[in-house]
Design an enzyme around this catalytic site. Structure first.
Site, PDB file in Angstrom:
ATOM      1  NE  ARG A 221      -2.396  -1.133   3.601  1.00 33.01           N
ATOM      2  CZ  ARG A 221      -1.950  -0.313   4.539  1.00 33.01           C
ATOM      3  NH1 ARG A 221      -2.078   0.998   4.396  1.00 33.01           N
ATOM      4  NH2 ARG A 221      -1.392  -0.775   5.634  1.00 33.01           N
TER       5      ARG A 221
ATOM      6  CG  HIS B 104      -7.826  -2.907  10.522  1.00 31.60           C
ATOM      7  ND1 HIS B 104      -6.574  -2.482  10.903  1.00 31.60           N
ATOM      8  CD2 HIS B 104      -7.617  -3.944   9.680  1.00 31.60           C
ATOM      9  CE1 HIS B 104      -5.661  -3.224  10.316  1.00 31.60           C
ATOM     10  NE2 HIS B 104      -6.263  -4.119   9.572  1.00 31.60           N
TER      11      HIS B 104
ATOM     12  CB  ALA C  53       3.586  -6.530  12.691  1.00 26.73           C
ATOM     13  CB  CYS C  54      -0.384  -6.479  16.736  1.00 24.35           C
ATOM     14  SG  CYS C  54       0.633  -5.000  16.864  1.00 24.35           S
TER      15      CYS C  54
ATOM     16  CG  ASP D 195      -7.891  -7.271   7.294  1.00 25.71           C
ATOM     17  OD1 ASP D 195      -7.108  -6.888   8.182  1.00 25.71           O
ATOM     18  OD2 ASP D 195      -7.991  -6.701   6.196  1.00 25.71           O
TER      19      ASP D 195
ATOM     20  CB  ALA E  25       5.499 -12.293  -0.065  1.00 19.63           C
TER      21      ALA E  25
ATOM     22  NE  ARG F  48       4.911  -6.913  17.275  1.00 13.09           N
ATOM     23  CZ  ARG F  48       5.325  -8.180  17.358  1.00 13.09           C
ATOM     24  NH1 ARG F  48       6.316  -8.499  18.178  1.00 13.09           N
ATOM     25  NH2 ARG F  48       4.757  -9.126  16.633  1.00 13.09           N
TER      26      ARG F  48
ATOM     27  N   GLY G  10      -1.399 -19.953  20.808  1.00  9.14           N
ATOM     28  CA  GLY G  10      -2.534 -20.723  21.329  1.00  9.14           C
ATOM     29  C   GLY G  10      -2.826 -20.463  22.793  1.00  9.14           C
TER      30      GLY G  10
END
Length: 609
Positions: free
Chosen positions: A82, A250, A273-274, A297, A388, A420, A516
């Site tokens: 993006r 989101h 990334a959290c 998402d 990717a 995070r 988990g």
């Protein structure tokens, strides 16, 4: 100049929707494609387009024994993510876009776009892609039509949305739709050879909130080109939600079933990334608990007649980051990817399969990297691009909940926010009311630098995990959340929790096992919802008592648990001092209720001495 009459296929629209037909004609006259195709979403169409893309060199068919009906694409190295600096919210007034969005005068932007789009599809086919965000026929769903000159976008939209004839039929002759125009910005002159990944160095991803329009130019990459995703489902939908009294967020949606057979649905907003996808596909380590995926998402949420908040996943597929996805971190995602997938910018193996960092502990001895070069474990660069992607049908997920396509949506019991954070933020905190929950959402941040002992690292704020995706002034967005809570039946609102899986020791060691084992935190949350789990009041909110958090079976030191379940008053005084700078970004439009919440937090911290 090509006239509409000369464009093959323009006069055979399979719809009587006058506004849609007129709009398609207008865009065809502007962009001057060789032909127009209305997409029906059929398997035959998919097979024809994938064959075309293979012929053009855009796609490579993977080994059908390894990955049935799956394909590989490598983008232009300049078109891999993006482009937030080229993403615009062109509201009529600059202040309605707010300080966190890029704004340009809409008249000026329209003039720029008309210049760029004039003739931009010459030599190409213009595809008309009707699509539905959310289950067909749901009152929570909404329709859109994307015009694109990229067959890669068409096949990806088939996976990511309910696309084609069913959506067009749902539209009828006068239904509402969001018009979305996309072009690669790479016209072809007669006899000019195409390239495998057409794009343009000039890029614009533009939203006109008042007219509900999306215009995207120059990029073939997912988030910039699959206009149903962030552009519609968050930026435009958040404006629609503000105007109509609902929420476009989101957030993942998770179905949890307790050992007693009680079901709760949880929505959770985390910045990138959290661990959002990992939580959405959770495999609980707690015996007797079952977790199922509704969405990974985006969540669209409306109140039902019973006063509860109901959510649907507006998407039909997963558009996930491949690197870091493996058997250790997210086995359900790996199992989802058995076939019918499109992989972009991963690496290829010698036997026609795909690979990326994190898929296996040991990399293969030889790969072709995302730039088409030979790669070995000794190579200096990663084999796959860090961003990717895989595009895969959600219905293939082994833990997909049967309710994921229920047009009624699922009733949300709890909403989680989290970033995070190596310091300060406890493992889980319950907000005593909706307003405190909105306060939690408004201060979400991730630490971007390591902290010194007893201090806080540099914070990157991402309120509600919506910073890149809110289609209007974020201060007004906070106000909308507050208003939604005020208008609702307080006894039926979801409870709000602030979670943090990423707390570290001063030496940089994670204190909580995560993955988990996050089911243990969810079990406490369910206990709170059902009135069975103990909690302790702190200046921040309610935390679990040490005995209330089910930690049997995990190796966690007593002092680590103590740290995770404590509000360090002195550190939180520092944390509280950082909030005004963040809030001042929004100026006078920031709701007074959030300043009041901040002042009350400071008072509680001072009283705790």
């Amino acid at each position: 100049m090509t006239t509409a009459a000369q464009v093959s296929g323009l006069d055979v629209a399979p719809t009587r929707h006058a506004r849609l037909v007129a709009w398609v004609r207008e865009i065809a006259e502007l962009t001057q494609p060789d032909r127009v195709e209305w997409c029906d979403g059929s398997e035959a169409e998919f097979d024809r387009l994938t064959s075309l893309l293979i012929e053009q060199g855009t796609l490579v068919r993977l080994n059908d024994e390894k990955r049935p009906n799956s394909f590989y694409a490598a983008s232009d190295p300049g078109d891999v993510a993006r482009v937030e600096d080229r993403t615009y919210i062109c509201s009529e007034q600059a202040e309605d876009a707010g300080p966190t969005n890029n704004w340009l005068d809409p008249a000026e932007m329209r003039a720029t776009l008309r210049g760029l789009f004039a003739g931009c599809m010459r030599g190409r086919t213009m595809y008309v892609v009707p699509f539905c965000m959310g289950p067909l026929g749901s009152r929570i769903s909404a329709l859109g039509v994307e015009i694109t000159d990229s067959p890669y976008v068409v096949i990806s939209m088939r996976t990511m949305t309910r696309m084609g004839t069913p959506a067009l039929e749902q539209l009828g002759t006068d239904g509402f739709f969001v018009p979305a125009v996309h072009s690669l910005g790479a016209p072809l002159e007669p006899g000019q050879a195409d390239v495998p990944w057409p794009c343009n160095t000039t890029k614009y991803i533009t939203h006109f909130p008042e007219t509900r329009e999306i215009w995207s130019y120059g990029s073939g990459y997912g988030g910039n080109a699959l206009l149903g995703k962030k552009c519609y489902a968050l930026r435009i939908a958040s404006v629609m939600a503000r105007d109509e009294g609902w929420l476009a967020e989101h957030m993942l949606i998770l179905k949890l079933t307790s050992p007693a057979g009680k079901v709760h649905y949880i929505a959770a907003a985390f910045p990138s990334a959290c661990g959002k996808t990992n939580l959405a596909m959770l495999i609980p380590t707690l015996p007797g608990w079952q977790a199922e995926t509704v969405g990974d998402d985006i969540a669209w949420m409306r109140f039902g007649e019973d006063g509860r908040l109901y959510a649907v996943n507006p998407e039909a597929g997963f558009f996930g980051v491949a690197p870091g996805t493996g058997e250790q971190t997210n086995p359900n995602a790996v199992r989802t990817l058995w076939g019918n997938a499109i992989y972009t910018n991963v690496a290829r193996t010698d036997n026609g399969d795909v690979w990326w960092e994190g898929l296996t502990k040991q990399p293969p001895a030889h790969l072709i990297d995302w730039k088409g070069r030979d790669w070995t474990p000794e190579s200096s660069e990663p084999a796959a691009h860090p961003n990717a992607r895989f595009t895969v049908p959600a219905g293939q997920c082994p833990t997909i909940a049967p309710e994921w396509e229920d047009p009624r949506g699922v009733p949300i019991s709890a909403i989680l926010f989290g970033g995070r954070r190596a310091t300060a933020v406890p493992l889980v905190t319950e907000a005593p009311d909706w307003r405190r929950g909105v306060f939690f959402g408004s201060i979400v941040a991730s630490e971007t630098t390591a902290a010194q002992a007893g201090a806080i690292g540099k914070l990157r704020r991402d309120p509600f995990a919506m910073l890149p995706f809110c289609g209007y002034n974020m201060a007004d967005y906070f106000a909308h959340w507050l208003e939604v809570g005020q208008k609702a039946d307080q006894t039926k609102l979801p409870r709000v929790y602030y979670v943090n899986w990423f707390r570290k020791s001063p030496e940089g060691r994670f204190l909580w096992p995560g993955f988990g084992d996050n089911s243990r935190v969810l079990a406490w949350i369910v206990g709170r919802l059902e009135g069975t789990a103990a909690g302790v009041e702190t200046p921040l909110g309610v935390l679990p008592t040490k005995d209330a958090l089910p930690v049997d079976g995990i190796d966690i030191a007593e002092e680590d648990l103590e740290t995770l379940l404590t509000v360090d008053v002195e550190v939180w005084k520092q944390e509280a001092q950082l909030i005004p700078e963040h809030y001042q970004t929004f100026g006078e439009r920031l709701p007074a209720a959030l300043w009041t919440e901040h002042e009350a937090l400071v008072e509680r911290l001072n009283s705790a001495d």
